[in-house]
Design an enzyme around this catalytic site. Structure first.
Site, mmCIF file in Angstrom:
data_model
loop_
_atom_site.group_PDB
_atom_site.id
_atom_site.type_symbol
_atom_site.label_atom_id
_atom_site.label_comp_id
_atom_site.label_asym_id
_atom_site.label_seq_id
_atom_site.Cartn_x
_atom_site.Cartn_y
_atom_site.Cartn_z
ATOM 1 N N GLU A 1 -9.274 -3.479 -4.979
ATOM 2 C CA GLU A 1 -8.528 -2.491 -4.198
ATOM 3 C C GLU A 1 -9.413 -1.377 -3.652
ATOM 4 O O GLU A 1 -9.131 -0.806 -2.602
ATOM 5 C CB GLU A 1 -7.421 -1.874 -5.066
ATOM 6 C CG GLU A 1 -6.302 -2.815 -5.458
ATOM 7 C CD GLU A 1 -5.355 -3.116 -4.316
ATOM 8 O OE1 GLU A 1 -5.578 -2.614 -3.197
ATOM 9 O OE2 GLU A 1 -4.389 -3.870 -4.535
ATOM 10 N N HIS B 1 -8.278 -4.555 -0.436
ATOM 11 C CA HIS B 1 -6.945 -4.011 -0.197
ATOM 12 C C HIS B 1 -6.344 -4.587 1.081
ATOM 13 O O HIS B 1 -6.911 -4.443 2.165
ATOM 14 C CB HIS B 1 -7.051 -2.493 -0.090
ATOM 15 C CG HIS B 1 -5.754 -1.785 0.107
ATOM 16 N ND1 HIS B 1 -4.881 -1.538 -0.923
ATOM 17 C CD2 HIS B 1 -5.177 -1.249 1.211
ATOM 18 C CE1 HIS B 1 -3.834 -0.876 -0.470
ATOM 19 N NE2 HIS B 1 -3.986 -0.691 0.834
ATOM 20 N N SER C 1 0.831 -1.193 0.000
ATOM 21 C CA SER C 1 0.000 0.000 0.000
ATOM 22 C C SER C 1 0.869 1.249 0.000
ATOM 23 O O SER C 1 1.647 1.464 -0.905
ATOM 24 C CB SER C 1 -0.951 -0.047 1.197
ATOM 25 O OG SER C 1 -1.942 0.923 1.061
#
Length: 547
Positions: free
Chosen positions: A358, A469, A232
């Site tokens: 995501e 995510h 991330s």
């Protein structure tokens, strides 16, 4: 949730028996004129909470990091240091989410706020976790965990000891290093640019990498075999470390591994002046002639409160981050995607991958948008805010229709449509920040350096969120197949080996993905050609109007 950067220093010796058994005596290491005493845990030795830079407190608050002076004396490094000051990650869960989805979301967010248990300004520390008994001359690898908005190197879900143990099990021992850096170090504004104190979190990371070059050999690591790794914001950090300084990496690393993050489309720090002004006002410094100096002098409680008053990643603003990297003309001289186009990239091997869904996590807090006009207004305000007219947004909405069968979580049909626009927003937000930049990066660099890419579709059964995510993090830490690929990449610069299926390099003419699936066929090679029209248009918009 935003976060991991890892540096890996690779092993030249592949015999577990050489350093596999724990010793009764506590492990020690000599750095300069100091003795550091750590702790053993099975086959792993841990040295925790080592300061790598001077504490950024007092007049050093909102200043570039300064190297730690030579060490003297004795250090008991058996506990993690405090995390850096950061926002509390609060989220408003929409009323119409199903009870099962609420259970999943609750597992991700806990009680919907997860402030760090122990945070402090004096936080620039790192942790070295290595196989027990490694001699200093062995020359092994390293890994690091943090994020722009939330995260800490002591996060129990990211146990570096498990990675080190797995590396021993498969005959590729590595050293794992996790570090803290200032999430508060992404303050934007013209004052920040003029003082050359932008992107301080990235500068902290760079200082930690310099520390590794100086000291990792004492732990048995090879400073010439460092791989930077992140998830991330950590992955975006990896990419920006590859882009800064004209692409010259100063010999600080030899490879990169990025999970859910590539060079993101961000604009000039001065464009986010309202964030700075609001922060200054909330800290009580609006009437100061030198607002930055005032911010250095106010109590830390005011700094924490002012940061919490700004939008978080789980606020309505979502991925239009208040606290994130910006073009400051110094560390980042241009929009990262333009730097990629200009060739300002370190030519090291890299892996860049994404989860399939995501954007779902970041679309819950704006799930109150239920009509086409509301979504159009939202996108115009946060994602294409500098466009002269609405034509671009209208075209984008044609490419990303409200039809739930085409939204995210992808491939779930009419399921998970918690509002009429939720899956559409999740698709757009996931693609503009994660998926499209990854493909852009790979297409520009795969002919110039060895590259690999993956797509994780595992977890599709998670209600409302799908393969959201961060669902690939356990794939690394849990000893799953992606973890083995990662360890081998760190060790040999090639992810392939005895476990898993052959993972082909990503090329412009053959953009192949290692695809992680649920069910009886866990791994498959697929083509990176999905949503091509949407990705291309999002990239075009991003280059014209970065976040």
């Amino acid at each position: 949730m935003f976060g991991i950067v890892a540096a890996a220093v690779t092993c030249l010796c592949h015999v577990q028996a050489s350093f596999g058994s724990p010793t009764i005596k506590a492990p020690t290491v000599q750095l300069d004129r100091a003795t550091f005493t750590g702790v053993n845990s099975g086959n792993v030795s841990q040295f925790l909470g080592i300061p790598y830079a001077q504490p950024p407190v007092g007049n050093l608050r909102f200043q570039q990091p300064l190297a730690h002076p030579p060490y003297h004396g004795y250090y008991n490094v058996t506990a993690f240091g405090p995390s850096c000051i950061q926002q509390s990650a609060a989220i408003s869960i929409p009323y119409n989410v199903s009870p099962i989805a609420l259970e999943v979301i609750g597992g991700v967010f806990g009680n919907t706020t997860n402030p760090p248990v122990n945070d402090d300004e004096d936080c620039l520390t790192l942790n070295v976790i290595k196989p027990t008994g490694v001699p200093a001359h062995t020359k092994l690898p390293v890994a690091v965990v943090r994020g722009f908005e939330t995260g800490q190197s002591s996060d129990p879900s990211t146990d570096g000891g498990a990675i080190v143990q797995r590396s021993l099990d498969i005959g590729h021992p590595i050293i794992y290093v996790s570090l803290n850096y200032r999430t508060l170090g992404f303050l934007p504004g013209k004052e920040v640019k003029e003082a050359r104190v932008g992107n301080l979190g990235l500068r902290d990371q760079r200082e930690a990498l310099r520390w590794l070059q100086k000291y990792i050999a004492a732990f048995g690591g090879d400073p010439k075999k460092v791989t930077i790794w992140g998830q991330s914001a950590g992955a975006i950090s990896v990419s920006l470390q590859m882009l800064t300084n004209g692409g010259h990496n100063e010999g600080l690393f030899r490879a990169g591994f990025m999970q859910s993050g590539s060079p993101a489309p961000v604009g000039p720090t001065t464009a986010s002046q309202p964030v700075y002004d609001a922060f200054v006002a909330n800290a009580g410094c609006s009437h100061s002639r030198d607002t930055l100096q005032c911010l250095r002098e106010v109590p830390v409680a005011k700094i924490r409160a002012a940061m919490n008053a700004s939008p978080s990643i789980f606020s309505f603003d979502s991925l239009d981050l208040a606290w994130g990297p910006r073009v400051d003309g110094d560390f980042l001289k241009d929009d990262p995607q333009k730097l990629v186009s200009q060739g300002s990239v370190s030519t090291v091997p890299f892996v860049s991958g994404d989860c399939d869904d995501e954007g779902t996590l970041f679309s819950l807090s704006n799930a109150n948008l239920t009509t086409d006009s509301e979504v159009q207004a939202y996108l115009s305000e946060f994602y294409v805010k500098n466009m002269a007219n609405a034509t671009e947004v209208e075209e984008l909405l044609k490419l990303y229709p409200s039809d739930p069968t085409q939204g995210s979580p992808f491939d779930t049909g009419l399921q998970d449509a918690i509002t009429p626009q939720y899956k559409r927003l999740a698709a757009i937000q996931g693609d503009i920040v994660f998926q499209a930049p990854r493909r852009f990066f790979l297409q520009h660099r795969s002919s110039k350096q060895p590259t690999w890419s993956y797509l994780s579709k595992r977890g599709k059964a998670n209600p409302a969120l799908g393969a959201y995510h961060g669902t690939d993090i356990p794939e690394i830490y849990g000893g799953a197949d992606l973890g083995d690929y990662f360890i081998r990449f760190v060790s040999t610069l090639n992810p392939n080996g005895k476990t898993g299926i052959p993972w082909p390099k990503y090329t412009h003419s053959s953009p192949q993905l290692l695809t992680l699936l649920d069910g009886s066929t866990p791994l498959l090679i697929t083509n990176d050609t999905y949503r091509a029209a949407g990705f291309n248009y999002l990239t075009q918009l991003s280059l014209e109007d970065p976040l």
